[in-house]
Scaffold this motif. Structure first.
Motif, PDB file in Angstrom:
ATOM      1  N   PRO A 109      -4.287  34.108  -2.362  1.00 30.71           N
ATOM      2  CA  PRO A 109      -3.638  35.327  -1.884  1.00 30.71           C
ATOM      3  C   PRO A 109      -4.212  35.743  -0.530  1.00 30.71           C
ATOM      4  N   TYR A 110      -3.408  36.376   0.290  1.00 32.64           N
ATOM      5  CA  TYR A 110      -3.812  36.770   1.637  1.00 32.64           C
ATOM      6  C   TYR A 110      -5.121  37.553   1.654  1.00 32.64           C
ATOM      7  N   ASN A 111      -5.300  38.451   0.697  1.00 27.71           N
ATOM      8  CA  ASN A 111      -6.481  39.311   0.696  1.00 27.71           C
ATOM      9  C   ASN A 111      -7.610  38.788  -0.183  1.00 27.71           C
ATOM     10  N   ASP A 112      -7.531  37.512  -0.567  1.00 32.47           N
ATOM     11  CA  ASP A 112      -8.581  36.970  -1.439  1.00 32.47           C
ATOM     12  C   ASP A 112      -8.809  35.485  -1.157  1.00 32.47           C
ATOM     13  N   VAL A 113      -8.954  35.121   0.109  1.00 33.01           N
ATOM     14  CA  VAL A 113      -9.233  33.736   0.480  1.00 33.01           C
ATOM     15  C   VAL A 113     -10.746  33.546   0.512  1.00 33.01           C
ATOM     16  N   PRO A 114     -11.285  32.680  -0.345  1.00 35.08           N
ATOM     17  CA  PRO A 114     -12.740  32.490  -0.359  1.00 35.08           C
ATOM     18  C   PRO A 114     -13.229  31.844   0.932  1.00 35.08           C
ATOM     19  N   GLU A 115     -14.322  32.356   1.460  1.00 35.64           N
ATOM     20  CA  GLU A 115     -14.802  31.883   2.756  1.00 35.64           C
ATOM     21  C   GLU A 115     -15.251  30.432   2.714  1.00 35.64           C
ATOM     22  N   LYS A 116     -16.035  30.069   1.702  1.00 33.80           N
ATOM     23  CA  LYS A 116     -16.600  28.719   1.660  1.00 33.80           C
ATOM     24  C   LYS A 116     -15.536  27.663   1.406  1.00 33.80           C
ATOM     25  N   GLU A 117     -14.782  27.811   0.300  1.00 37.03           N
ATOM     26  CA  GLU A 117     -13.784  26.801  -0.036  1.00 37.03           C
ATOM     27  C   GLU A 117     -12.522  26.960   0.805  1.00 37.03           C
ATOM     28  N   GLY A 118     -12.122  28.183   1.070  1.00 35.87           N
ATOM     29  CA  GLY A 118     -10.851  28.431   1.739  1.00 35.87           C
ATOM     30  C   GLY A 118     -10.872  28.194   3.229  1.00 35.87           C
ATOM     31  N   TRP A 119     -12.015  28.444   3.871  1.00 36.20           N
ATOM     32  CA  TRP A 119     -12.093  28.267   5.321  1.00 36.20           C
ATOM     33  C   TRP A 119     -13.108  27.215   5.747  1.00 36.20           C
ATOM     34  N   ASP A 120     -14.360  27.370   5.317  1.00 33.45           N
ATOM     35  CA  ASP A 120     -15.417  26.483   5.819  1.00 33.45           C
ATOM     36  C   ASP A 120     -15.151  25.021   5.472  1.00 33.45           C
ATOM     37  N   ARG A 121     -14.815  24.741   4.209  1.00 34.85           N
ATOM     38  CA  ARG A 121     -14.593  23.359   3.790  1.00 34.85           C
ATOM     39  C   ARG A 121     -13.350  22.783   4.454  1.00 34.85           C
ATOM     40  N   VAL A 122     -12.279  23.558   4.514  1.00 33.47           N
ATOM     41  CA  VAL A 122     -11.029  23.072   5.100  1.00 33.47           C
ATOM     42  C   VAL A 122     -11.205  22.754   6.587  1.00 33.47           C
ATOM     43  N   MET A 123     -11.818  23.658   7.326  1.00 37.85           N
ATOM     44  CA  MET A 123     -12.001  23.439   8.759  1.00 37.85           C
ATOM     45  C   MET A 123     -13.000  22.309   9.019  1.00 37.85           C
ATOM     46  N   SER A 124     -14.032  22.212   8.199  1.00 40.46           N
ATOM     47  CA  SER A 124     -15.028  21.152   8.392  1.00 40.46           C
ATOM     48  C   SER A 124     -14.426  19.772   8.213  1.00 40.46           C
ATOM     49  N   LEU A 125     -13.682  19.588   7.137  1.00 42.53           N
ATOM     50  CA  LEU A 125     -13.107  18.274   6.857  1.00 42.53           C
ATOM     51  C   LEU A 125     -11.925  17.970   7.781  1.00 42.53           C
ATOM     52  N   ASN A 126     -11.044  18.935   7.953  1.00 34.87           N
ATOM     53  CA  ASN A 126      -9.802  18.690   8.681  1.00 34.87           C
ATOM     54  C   ASN A 126      -9.976  18.627  10.196  1.00 34.87           C
ATOM     55  N   VAL A 127     -10.969  19.314  10.722  1.00 40.53           N
ATOM     56  CA  VAL A 127     -11.120  19.396  12.177  1.00 40.53           C
ATOM     57  C   VAL A 127     -12.450  18.802  12.645  1.00 40.53           C
TER      58      VAL A 127
END
Length: 281
Positions: A109-127
């Motif tokens: 959900p827009y207001n409940d994106v976990p920082e570690k799994e939702g952003w850090d892991r995605v950006m680390s692997l994908n970019v």
């Protein structure tokens, strides 16, 4: 010029070339690896899951006529990318094709994106992983490359990197969006352009492939929930992508047929992007 060999067998020849495909144990990565093995290349697939890698490598190796090998690796960190590069350098003195395919997504959900799994892991692997692995393998790619026979880096992005709507992909539950995934793929597109500019003097092309809907681990939820017909309902060509669609672009971007193309972002989506633009007008 009239005597130049412009046959398909010459232009698209990848026989004997060495390729590395990250995330090659499933989905689009396996499609790339299969296309290369079936056309005579020596292919390494890499991911964290050894059992999956071994099964795919054994199956592709048996099919031939090329060969398939695997390396267990985690490309979500610089250390993991460096370790994979060192292992490949231990086995090979030249790399012709690098396919940066490993990726992750996260719906929330827009207001409940976990920082570690939702952003850090995605950006680390994908970019971050795309950048650090390309850097670590640049010397191996540049060796013996020239402007008519360059090495090739192929970054697997997504049409999601051009999509400004995060919640209507059919790939996440109702009320969930793919904010970090879409953003990461937009970053991959621009990173592709930046790397193309950086590496062209070393005779290394860098291009991005932007798949639409294909059967893969990332689209499994959508396929289960909506079926293939539902997943391809917004595609003007009337179907989802299939392995032969990936094989065509894999052979083109991995061979001398694309020697003068770098910095391109190529959608493979059955017309979904252009169809959306037409509908908007």
């Amino acid at each position: 010029m009239a005597s130049e060999d412009l046959s398909v067998s010459n232009l698209y020849n990848i026989k004997g070339k060495v390729a590395l495909v990250t995330g090659g144990g499933s989905g689009i990565g396996t499609m790339f690896a299969s296309a290369y093995v079936q056309n005579g290349a020596k292919v390494y697939i890499a991911s964290r899951k050894e059992k999956q890698l071994k099964e795919v490598a054994d199956a592709l190796d048996k099919k031939g006529p090329g060969s398939c090998h695997y390396i267990v690796a985690d490309v979500s960190s610089k250390a993991g990318c460096d370790a994979l590069a060192e292992e490949l350098k231990r086995r090979e003195s030249k790399l012709h094709i690098l396919v940066n395919n490993s990726g992750a997504t996260w719906g929330a959900p827009y207001n409940d994106v976990p920082e570690k799994e939702g952003w850090d892991r995605v950006m680390s692997l994908n970019v971050k992983g795309v950048f650090y692995l390309t850097v670590a393998l640049t010397d191996l790619l540049a060796k013996d490359s020239d402007s008519f026979n360059p090495a090739h880096v192929i970054n697997i992005s997504s049409v999601a990197g051009l999509n400004t709507v995060a919640t209507e992909s059919g790939l996440a539950s109702d009320g969930h969006g793919l904010w970090s995934y879409n953003t990461s793929k937009a970053a991959v597109n621009h990173l592709t352009s930046v790397l193309a500019s950086t590496l062209s003097p070393r005779c290394i092309t860098v291009n991005a492939v932007l798949p639409g809907i294909f059967p893969s681990k990332m689209t499994a939820f959508g396929y289960k929930t909506h079926g293939e017909k539902g997943m391809s309902s917004g595609t003007p060509m009337g179907r989802a992508g299939h392995p032969r669609d990936i094989a065509g672009i894999a052979l083109f971007l991995g061979s001398s047929a694309s020697a003068h193309i770098t910095g391109a972002h190529i959608p493979i989506d059955g017309g979904a992007l252009v169809g959306r633009v037409k509908a908007a007008l």
